[in-house]
Design a protein around this motif. Structure first.
Motif, PDB file in Angstrom:
ATOM      1  N   THR A 138       0.835  -1.204   0.000  1.00 16.32           N
ATOM      2  CA  THR A 138       0.000   0.000   0.000  1.00 16.32           C
ATOM      3  C   THR A 138       0.868   1.252   0.000  1.00 16.32           C
ATOM      4  OG1 THR A 138      -1.629  -1.232   1.245  1.00 16.32           O
ATOM      5  CG2 THR A 138      -1.918   1.137   1.150  1.00 16.32           C
ATOM      6  N   PHE A 141       2.373   2.076  -3.204  1.00 20.49           N
ATOM      7  CA  PHE A 141       1.405   2.451  -4.229  1.00 20.49           C
ATOM      8  C   PHE A 141       0.850   3.855  -3.991  1.00 20.49           C
ATOM      9  CE2 PHE A 141      -2.620   1.774  -6.675  1.00 20.49           C
ATOM     10  CZ  PHE A 141      -2.007   1.474  -7.873  1.00 20.49           C
ATOM     11  N   TYR A 144       1.112   6.713  -6.564  1.00 21.65           N
ATOM     12  CA  TYR A 144       0.313   6.543  -7.777  1.00 21.65           C
ATOM     13  C   TYR A 144      -1.143   6.931  -7.537  1.00 21.65           C
ATOM     14  CZ  TYR A 144      -1.336   4.697 -12.169  1.00 21.65           C
ATOM     15  OH  TYR A 144      -1.893   4.593 -13.410  1.00 21.65           O
ATOM     16  N   ILE A 145      -1.609   6.740  -6.300  1.00 22.54           N
ATOM     17  CA  ILE A 145      -3.006   7.061  -5.999  1.00 22.54           C
ATOM     18  C   ILE A 145      -3.238   8.567  -5.993  1.00 22.54           C
ATOM     19  CG2 ILE A 145      -4.885   6.812  -4.343  1.00 22.54           C
ATOM     20  CD1 ILE A 145      -3.657   4.348  -3.306  1.00 22.54           C
ATOM     21  N   PHE A 223       2.583   1.757 -10.076  1.00 19.30           N
ATOM     22  CA  PHE A 223       1.884   1.052 -11.143  1.00 19.30           C
ATOM     23  C   PHE A 223       2.677  -0.167 -11.599  1.00 19.30           C
ATOM     24  CE2 PHE A 223       1.279   0.503 -15.744  1.00 19.30           C
ATOM     25  CZ  PHE A 223      -0.097   0.340 -15.819  1.00 19.30           C
ATOM     26  N   VAL A 226       2.903  -3.057  -8.984  1.00 24.78           N
ATOM     27  CA  VAL A 226       1.695  -3.883  -8.921  1.00 24.78           C
ATOM     28  C   VAL A 226       1.688  -4.915 -10.050  1.00 24.78           C
ATOM     29  CG1 VAL A 226      -0.787  -3.846  -9.315  1.00 24.78           C
ATOM     30  CG2 VAL A 226       0.232  -2.270  -7.695  1.00 24.78           C
TER      31      VAL A 226
ATOM     32  N   THR C 191      -7.106  -5.676 -10.846  1.00 24.26           N
ATOM     33  CA  THR C 191      -6.144  -4.626 -11.182  1.00 24.26           C
ATOM     34  C   THR C 191      -6.755  -3.642 -12.174  1.00 24.26           C
ATOM     35  OG1 THR C 191      -4.442  -6.319 -10.991  1.00 24.26           O
ATOM     36  CG2 THR C 191      -3.778  -4.227 -11.958  1.00 24.26           C
ATOM     37  N   LEU C 194      -9.277  -1.494 -10.491  1.00 26.77           N
ATOM     38  CA  LEU C 194      -8.655  -0.478  -9.637  1.00 26.77           C
ATOM     39  C   LEU C 194      -8.141   0.694 -10.471  1.00 26.77           C
ATOM     40  CD1 LEU C 194      -7.546   0.105  -6.676  1.00 26.77           C
ATOM     41  CD2 LEU C 194      -5.376  -0.625  -7.635  1.00 26.77           C
ATOM     42  N   PHE C 195      -7.417   0.374 -11.542  1.00 26.97           N
ATOM     43  CA  PHE C 195      -6.867   1.446 -12.374  1.00 26.97           C
ATOM     44  C   PHE C 195      -7.982   2.240 -13.056  1.00 26.97           C
ATOM     45  CE2 PHE C 195      -2.701  -1.085 -12.732  1.00 26.97           C
ATOM     46  CZ  PHE C 195      -2.164  -0.385 -11.682  1.00 26.97           C
ATOM     47  N   LEU C 198      -9.388   4.567 -10.452  1.00 26.72           N
ATOM     48  CA  LEU C 198      -8.486   5.703 -10.214  1.00 26.72           C
ATOM     49  C   LEU C 198      -8.531   6.697 -11.367  1.00 26.72           C
ATOM     50  CD1 LEU C 198      -5.304   4.032  -8.699  1.00 26.72           C
ATOM     51  CD2 LEU C 198      -6.950   5.514  -7.559  1.00 26.72           C
ATOM     52  N   TYR C 252      -7.791   0.748  -2.380  1.00 21.74           N
ATOM     53  CA  TYR C 252      -6.592   0.002  -2.752  1.00 21.74           C
ATOM     54  C   TYR C 252      -6.250  -1.032  -1.702  1.00 21.74           C
ATOM     55  CZ  TYR C 252      -1.856  -1.231  -3.851  1.00 21.74           C
ATOM     56  OH  TYR C 252      -0.739  -1.951  -4.142  1.00 21.74           O
TER      57      TYR C 252
END
Lengths: 347, 428, 270
Positions: A138, A141, A144-145, A223, A226, C191, C194-195, C198, C252
């Motif tokens: 987490t 990541f 990226y969030i 990204f 993951v 995945t 999620l992307f 976002l 996430y």
């Protein structure tokens, strides 16, 4: 293998209402009959592809064709005139076009190599982790969030030449105020600065561009991590254990076992990263204020297109540059498919 | 296969042509007069209050302000809408944006409205406007017609920090550029601080050139290689070389922040920054002040005027008239004072000086008047087609001088050359 | 043993680099305007200004914005997962004339950056009469070539024995896709979801261009109200950013456990 499949399949089928299954079966039957013997899969394919192709046709392909069409015109609004390929010849003979393309290359090279190495190391460490995997995953990541704007705001403060924490720290270490780097405000080449002037000022990427590259490595590694983790998890553990027993070191293990096994993943990431890097815009815009940076030293292709389209309202010219950029991306993708794709290891 | 592709392409092209073919603009909403604007929070509320007063005082199609992002987002939205042939009744924007909209054939000429006997302005009313406010909305590329009207107006001012000046043993802000440079040196020598934080900005450079007694353009050629312009670049070069000044990241307000922490003595910004500085200074008004920018000839002062305007689009005649009536209402003495006091922008009418609210505002603090006092000699920047690109070139030249990429002389000459080329290309 | 400590130390160093800006954001969110504007190494406010939360929420109709953002992102995510699953399967497993060409067309749509297609797309949406509606916010984003590609790769990585066995059992493509192949590539679908979420949730320019009223606006538009022509209200902007980011962090954290577990047999294959 079939056994595994069967148990899974049965497990699922037992759980769902048989009605849905019957409907699907009837559809399957119908679709296969419609196709006849030779085009057996065609009706199913049409059904499955229709939503995607329909949407992509209207909101992907049509705008693309409109852009191509627009690129043949000069002028504005109701006063547009057909100009043939004039916009293209003008772009190809413009110095700014080529320097933007060069900046795009520097950026693509820097971010892709940097983000790959970092993501690979972190993903392979994370993958072996026994405890705290979820936590670290987490945490890595997080960048990226965040929206690019919020993240860039923070970076701008950190890298501020006169009041930013980074330079404050450098002052503590003993760097004299005149020699403090200007980071995002520095149009001079990073090679020139590092070698105390042995290289000419306008060689290589500027320090400002390097800061954008670093930012994007930081921002986009999440990204890659993951996706790489997904690839690594798919590797059979036995293979790696066998390599360890054979006495392979860290490097050898990665080079001869892990990298070949996840090469399809790496290949996918490579294709995607090149396309994304060539279209990078948000981080440039958010970090430098207008995307172009000091003395236009961070202006890449998309920024150049953006400026022409929206700041100077040269719709035709901007569209022409966009088409040229698309051509460059297509060529690069094809080259990768041919030459890198060949080296990808398949089971 | 190939015939199918040809058919598909033909079909798409026909859609494109139907998208771009017609020459009329439709209003986005015919029942409302939409106004695309960027004001948010308190000033947004004030704008909405003024609009609702107008709507109830003058019945007709209701005006509605829609927040549409910052100026560049509004610009993008208008550009896209011009292509789509549907527009709001009006939108805010800078002159360089208006030029583009006019070129696209989307903006209404305002002179007929101004001269209209029924809904126009009387000669007396016109004389009440500061001339520069109206002049800046006339466009030389389009027979000097008026295509926009003043909305959020301000002038370039010098902000000075009294603490830092005192620390350096200086008791008054500089009146001339020579004095400015001398004070910068004194501040550096006695306190070790930077004297000035520069915001890289074309309008500031234009204002400095005006105050040096120069002009920026003559017709469609620029005068960046003239003596006053060169003096400006040389001044900046000296400031940078002697470490008296530094430049801040674009789109940031670090100069203001440094100012509030007594790290610098001066910065030049629009008068509309007053409220923000006041907040940063936590209302201790003995610590700072505002004055007109230094001059070459203090007896003949000049500064630059700026800020966005409103343009009315070619939708229906009904919408245009209604929009004009609102614009006229908005610039009436009463409303312009209300807007000025609520936002920090300047009132556009001379008679605002007699308004009691304005007077009490000026009495509150001696420097509250500084911006208004600049209006008689404030000059607007050229609003030529292609000027947006010239602005970028000016800022590029300023960056080059600050980072030592070019000398002042080189920067001035290459700026003149490239800017002239841009203006020349635009004419074709 | 030492190796393990070194590993954790290394990870913690990296983690501090990725989390520092977050800590900074949260610290700044509760500073006064003046303290936020003052550059210093002090991460957290000298006095926590909790009322910033109230001020932030009052600055724009965030309730409506959140509702819209979630609704739009939810529909977009569901559609993207469905469409890319369907199209990915067709490209990976079905045999039909024009497959290569169709796939090339799909990839062609990603070759031009968003900044260029913005105006043409606006024209199309406008032409369809969708200005200021949910349709404009949702429909153009209901499929995505990148994700079709990603899912195709995943389906191609499935051993073909699975499919052969299914065929012998008389299982058609739709049944195979829904009951067997789909569940097997679940991590990839998560995945993608999620992307997609976002991407939709973080978009700003498109929603701003195709909507006009607060009724249709999304949270990212809400973030822009703190940046005026004369300055940025840094503390409130960071406060709003933190609030806006929070749901995605939670999402996430929930989703990430699906990435690694049970990924056997879904290696990406070119």
């Amino acid at each position: 293998m079939p056994n595994l499949m069967e148990s899974r399949a049965l497990g699922w089928i037992n759980r769902i209402p048989a009605v849905v299954d019957t409907v699907l079966a009837v559809c399957d039957d119908l679709l296969e009959r419609m196709g006849g013997n030779r085009l057996r899969d065609l009706p199913t394919a049409v059904l499955l592809l229709l939503p995607s192709l329909g949407l992509l046709g209207v909101f992907g392909l049509l705008p693309l064709l409109l852009a191509v069409y627009l690129s043949l015109f000069t002028g504005k609004g109701v006063n547009m005139q057909f100009a043939g390929l004039a916009n293209y010849t003008r772009a190809l003979s413009s110095e700014e076009f080529w320097s933007s393309l060069l900046n795009t290359f520097y950026y693509a090279l820097g971010t892709i190599v940097g983000a790959f190495l970092i993501s690979f190391v972190i993903a392979s460490v994370l993958f072996r982790l026994a405890r705290g995997r979820g936590f670290f995953r987490t945490v890595y990541f997080l960048p990226y969030i965040t929206s690019v704007v919020a993240a860039a705001t923070i970076w701008r403060v950190l890298l501020h030449p006169y009041a930013g924490p980074v330079n404050v720290l450098l002052t503590y270490v003993g760097v004299s105020p005149e020699n403090l780097p200007r980071w995002l405000l520095e149009p001079k080449g990073v090679l020139h600065l590092l070698t105390n002037g042995a290289f000419p000022e306008n060689w290589g990427p500027s320090l400002a561009l390097c800061c954008v590259i670093l930012f994007d490595i930081w921002h986009s590694s999440g990204f890659m991590i993951v996706i790489l983790l997904a690839g690594l998890t798919a590797i059979p553990r036995e293979l790696e254990e066998a390599a360890v027993i054979d006495g392979a070191g860290w490097y050898a293990r990665n080079r001869y076992v892990i990298v070949p096994l996840i090469s399809p993943t790496i290949f996918f990431l490579l294709i995607m990263s090149v396309i994304k890097a060539f279209q990078a815009f948000n981080s440039f815009y958010a970090l430098t204020g207008d995307g172009r940076g000091p003395y236009d030293s961070t202006q890449n292709m998309t920024v150049y297109i953006f400026t022409n389209l929206y700041v100077y309202q040269r719709l035709g010219y901007g569209a022409a540059v966009a088409v040229l950029l698309a051509v460059a991306i297509v060529i690069l993708t094809l080259v990768q498919w041919r030459y890198v794709g060949r080296k990808v290891h398949y089971e | 296969m190939s015939t199918r592709i040809v058919l598909a392409v033909l079909c798409m092209v026909s859609v494109m042509i139907s998208c771009t073919g017609s020459k009329d603009f439709k209003p986005i909403e015919s029942g409302k007069v939409l106004f695309w604007d960027r004001q948010t929070t308190d000033t947004g509320d004030l704008l909405r209050a003024i609009i609702s007063d107008f709507n109830s005082a003058y019945p007709g199609l209701p005006i509605e302000a829609q927040y549409s992002g910052g100026y560049s987002e509004i610009n993008r939205k208008v550009s896209a809408s011009i292509q789509a042939r549907t527009l709001p009744a009006m939108a805010v924007g800078y002159q360089s944006m208006t030029v583009e909209y006019v070129l696209a054939g989307a903006v209404v000429e305002l002179d007929p409205f101004v001269q209209d006997v029924e809904i126009g302005l009387t000669q007396q009313e016109l004389d009440d406007f500061f001339p520069a406010f109206l002049e800046m909305n006339r466009y030389p590329d389009f027979e000097n017609k008026m295509y926009s009207f003043p909305f959020c107006k301000s002038v370039l001012l010098m902000y000075f920090n009294k603490n830092v000046l005192k620390e350096a043993g200086i008791d008054h802000p500089p009146a001339t550029w020579d004095e400015f440079l001398a004070q910068c040196r004194q501040i550096k020598a006695t306190t070790g601080k930077f004297a000035y934080a520069a915001n890289i900005d074309a309008s500031t450079i234009d204002g400095m050139i005006f105050s040096m007694g120069g002009e920026v353009t003559q017709g469609r050629t620029t005068l960046f290689d003239s003596e006053p312009a060169k003096e400006v670049f040389k001044l900046l070069e000296t400031l940078a070389k002697e470490q008296l000044a530094y430049h801040i990241p674009p789109e940031s307000y670090d100069d203001r922040d440094a100012f509030a922490q007594d790290r610098i003595a001066f910065f030049f910004r629009s008068s509309s920054h007053r409220a923000y500085v006041d907040r940063l200074m936590e209302n201790s008004r003995d610590r700072w002040g505002m004055a007109r920018i230094p001059q070459k000839d203090p007896n003949n002062p000049r500064t630059v005027l700026y800020g966005p305007n409103v343009s009315i689009f070619k939708t229906t005649l009904e919408q245009q008239r209604r929009a004009w009536e609102f614009v006229k209402y908005f610039t009436s003495r009463d409303v312009t004072v209300r807007w000025a006091l609520g936002t920090g922008y300047l009132p556009v009418r001379k008679s605002a000086a007699e308004d009691p609210r304005m007077k009490s505002f000026w009495e509150e603090w001696e420097y509250n008047r500084a911006a208004f006092d600049c209006l008689p000699f404030a000059v607007s920047e050229p609003n030529l087609g292609g000027w947006q690109e010239v602005r970028d070139l000016i800022e590029k030249a300023e960056t080059a001088v600050f980072t030592g990429k070019q000398s002042a002389e080189e920067a001035a000459i290459s700026l003149k050359k490239s800017a002239d080329q841009v203006l020349k290309d635009f004419a074709m | 043993m030492i190796r393990r400590y070194v590993m954790y130390l290394f990870l913690l160093c990296g983690a501090s680099i990725t989390t520092f800006p977050f800590a900074w954001m949260i610290g700044t969110a509760f500073k006064t305007y003046k303290e936020a504007a003052t550059p210093s190494l002090q991460l957290f406010p000298s006095e926590w200004q909790w009322h910033n939360l109230v001020e932030t929420f009052q600055a724009a109709p965030f309730g409506t914005y959140f509702k819209n953002s979630f609704f739009v992102a939810f529909v977009v995510t569901t559609s993207v997962v469905l469409t890319s699953m369907m199209a990915g399967y067709a490209f990976a497993r079905l045999d039909f004339p024009g497959r290569k060409q169709a796939f090339a067309v799909v990839l062609a749509t990603v070759m031009v950056p968003f900044e260029v297609t913005l105006i043409p797309n606006f024209l199309i949406v406008n032409r369809l009469g969708w200005y200021d509606t949910y349709a404009a916010l949702i429909v153009p984003w209901c499929t995505n070539a990148f994700y079709i590609f990603l899912v195709r790769q995943a389906f191609m990585g499935l051993p073909s024995d699975y499919f052969d066995a299914a065929k012998i059992d008389g299982c058609g493509h739709l049944r195979f896709l829904v009951w067997i192949a789909g569940p097997l590539v679940k991590p990839i679908l998560v995945t993608v979801g999620l992307f997609a979420f976002l991407g939709s949730y973080n978009s700003l320019v498109w929603p701003l261009v195709v909507t006009g009223t607060d009724r249709m606006r999304v949270v990212q538009v809400g973030l822009t109200v703190f940046s005026g022509a004369e300055g940025v209200q840094f503390n409130l902007l960071m406060c709003a950013s933190a609030i806006v980011i929070a749901p995605t962090v939670v999402l996430y954290f929930v989703a990430q456990k699906y990435f690694s577990e049970g990924l056997v047999g879904t290696g990406l294959k070119g």
